[in-house]
Design an enzyme around this catalytic site. Sequence first.
Site, PDB file in Angstrom:
ATOM      1  N   ASN A 253       9.973   7.349   0.340  1.00 20.14           N
ATOM      2  CA  ASN A 253       9.248   8.087  -0.675  1.00 20.14           C
ATOM      3  C   ASN A 253       8.820   7.174  -1.818  1.00 20.14           C
ATOM      4  O   ASN A 253       9.629   6.399  -2.326  1.00 20.14           O
ATOM      5  CB  ASN A 253      10.133   9.223  -1.212  1.00 20.14           C
ATOM      6  CG  ASN A 253       9.356  10.240  -2.011  1.00 20.14           C
ATOM      7  OD1 ASN A 253       8.642   9.902  -2.948  1.00 20.14           O
ATOM      8  ND2 ASN A 253       9.491  11.500  -1.638  1.00 20.14           N
TER       9      ASN A 253
ATOM     10  N   GLU B  72       0.859  -1.184   0.000  1.00 17.78           N
ATOM     11  CA  GLU B  72       0.000   0.000   0.000  1.00 17.78           C
ATOM     12  C   GLU B  72       0.895   1.232   0.000  1.00 17.78           C
ATOM     13  O   GLU B  72       1.733   1.406   0.897  1.00 17.78           O
ATOM     14  CB  GLU B  72      -0.928   0.051   1.218  1.00 17.78           C
ATOM     15  CG  GLU B  72      -1.871   1.254   1.126  1.00 17.78           C
ATOM     16  CD  GLU B  72      -2.713   1.480   2.368  1.00 17.78           C
ATOM     17  OE1 GLU B  72      -3.746   2.161   2.259  1.00 17.78           O
ATOM     18  OE2 GLU B  72      -2.340   0.999   3.463  1.00 17.78           O
TER      19      GLU B  72
ATOM     20  N   GLU C 155     -11.797   7.554   4.080  1.00 21.54           N
ATOM     21  CA  GLU C 155     -12.953   7.089   3.301  1.00 21.54           C
ATOM     22  C   GLU C 155     -14.236   7.114   4.128  1.00 21.54           C
ATOM     23  O   GLU C 155     -15.287   7.575   3.669  1.00 21.54           O
ATOM     24  CB  GLU C 155     -12.673   5.679   2.797  1.00 21.54           C
ATOM     25  CG  GLU C 155     -13.780   5.057   1.980  1.00 21.54           C
ATOM     26  CD  GLU C 155     -13.388   3.690   1.451  1.00 21.54           C
ATOM     27  OE1 GLU C 155     -14.242   3.047   0.803  1.00 21.54           O
ATOM     28  OE2 GLU C 155     -12.238   3.255   1.669  1.00 21.54           O
TER      29      GLU C 155
ATOM     30  N   LYS D 189      -3.227  21.294  -8.952  1.00 24.87           N
ATOM     31  CA  LYS D 189      -2.639  22.298  -9.843  1.00 24.87           C
ATOM     32  C   LYS D 189      -1.846  21.616 -10.958  1.00 24.87           C
ATOM     33  O   LYS D 189      -1.119  20.647 -10.725  1.00 24.87           O
ATOM     34  CB  LYS D 189      -1.740  23.244  -9.048  1.00 24.87           C
ATOM     35  CG  LYS D 189      -2.504  24.092  -8.034  1.00 24.87           C
ATOM     36  CD  LYS D 189      -1.587  25.046  -7.289  1.00 24.87           C
ATOM     37  CE  LYS D 189      -2.380  25.878  -6.282  1.00 24.87           C
ATOM     38  NZ  LYS D 189      -1.518  26.803  -5.510  1.00 24.87           N
TER      39      LYS D 189
ATOM     40  N   THR E 228     -10.752   3.094   4.584  1.00 22.17           N
ATOM     41  CA  THR E 228      -9.720   3.839   5.292  1.00 22.17           C
ATOM     42  C   THR E 228     -10.423   4.820   6.240  1.00 22.17           C
ATOM     43  O   THR E 228     -11.634   5.041   6.152  1.00 22.17           O
ATOM     44  CB  THR E 228      -8.833   4.646   4.326  1.00 22.17           C
ATOM     45  OG1 THR E 228      -9.585   5.750   3.795  1.00 22.17           O
ATOM     46  CG2 THR E 228      -8.355   3.771   3.164  1.00 22.17           C
ATOM     47  N   GLU E 229      -9.656   5.425   7.147  1.00 27.57           N
ATOM     48  CA  GLU E 229     -10.221   6.441   8.034  1.00 27.57           C
ATOM     49  C   GLU E 229     -10.818   7.591   7.217  1.00 27.57           C
ATOM     50  O   GLU E 229     -11.916   8.069   7.483  1.00 27.57           O
ATOM     51  CB  GLU E 229      -9.138   6.993   8.974  1.00 27.57           C
ATOM     52  CG  GLU E 229      -8.583   6.002   9.971  1.00 27.57           C
ATOM     53  CD  GLU E 229      -7.321   5.316   9.476  1.00 27.57           C
ATOM     54  OE1 GLU E 229      -6.607   4.722  10.294  1.00 27.57           O
ATOM     55  OE2 GLU E 229      -7.057   5.346   8.246  1.00 27.57           O
TER      56      GLU E 229
ATOM     57  N   ASP F 274      -2.963  12.131  -2.429  1.00 27.90           N
ATOM     58  CA  ASP F 274      -3.043  13.588  -2.581  1.00 27.90           C
ATOM     59  C   ASP F 274      -3.358  13.897  -4.041  1.00 27.90           C
ATOM     60  O   ASP F 274      -2.649  13.453  -4.941  1.00 27.90           O
ATOM     61  CB  ASP F 274      -1.707  14.217  -2.188  1.00 27.90           C
ATOM     62  CG  ASP F 274      -1.793  15.725  -2.020  1.00 27.90           C
ATOM     63  OD1 ASP F 274      -2.558  16.367  -2.778  1.00 27.90           O
ATOM     64  OD2 ASP F 274      -1.097  16.273  -1.149  1.00 27.90           O
TER      65      ASP F 274
ATOM     66  N   GLU G  21       4.779   4.721   3.748  1.00 32.49           N
ATOM     67  CA  GLU G  21       4.322   6.080   4.045  1.00 32.49           C
ATOM     68  C   GLU G  21       5.537   6.997   4.108  1.00 32.49           C
ATOM     69  O   GLU G  21       6.593   6.593   4.619  1.00 32.49           O
ATOM     70  CB  GLU G  21       3.554   6.098   5.370  1.00 32.49           C
ATOM     71  CG  GLU G  21       3.129   7.452   5.868  1.00 32.49           C
ATOM     72  CD  GLU G  21       2.212   8.181   4.909  1.00 32.49           C
ATOM     73  OE1 GLU G  21       2.534   9.342   4.580  1.00 32.49           O
ATOM     74  OE2 GLU G  21       1.187   7.600   4.497  1.00 32.49           O
TER      75      GLU G  21
END
Length: 213
Positions: A96, A44, A196, A122, A193-194, A118, A69
């Site tokens: 990363n 994930e 969601e 832009k 997920t939290e 995320d 993460e």
Amino acid sequence: MRLRNKPWAKEMINDNLDLISVQPTDMQGKWQSKFEKEQPLFLELGSGKGRFITDLAKQNPQNNYIAMEVQEGAISLLLKKQVEMKLPNLQLLLDNGSKLSELFAENEIDGLYLNFSDPWPKTRHEKRRLTYKAFLEQYKYVLKDDGHIKFKTDNQGLFEYSLISMNNYGMKFDEISLDLHNNEGLNLNNIQTEYEEKFSKKGFRINYLKAHF
């Protein structure tokens, strides 16, 4: 969403290096050694506080999972859960996502989860979106030939962008839903997920796709 720094995070991470890897440089092709058993390996990318990946690991002991993460504050909360649960089929990775081909060997991963990434709305930030072609190239490298990507987002713009980006890259779609929670078949085994749960309760539709190269 960037979380505040946790003053206890670094100490907890340093005390539990059996459960979490921090920017490793020598793990390509060796991730199975982190688990009790060699089993299909799923990743994930962007695990946040970890509700999704811990529930997934608990429900599927026949698979191994890596929760990756980039935010220390977020993964420290997930690590706190894992210290208590000690799920034998879950490992954490602080690094990363743009470095996947440096972290994993070719064809090492059986499946990849992208949950509520995320959106980087832009135009100048397009290259940061996790479904941008440069990321897709890395996913193709680390995934096995029959590996898949599952992607969920409440952001309609990002979902439309992802469909176009994946299609342009030559990916094939196995499942698509513009309203996952009202799709009885696809939502049956959905793990939330939290983020969601929070936004679906506010009436946001959850977009979902499953695709392969």
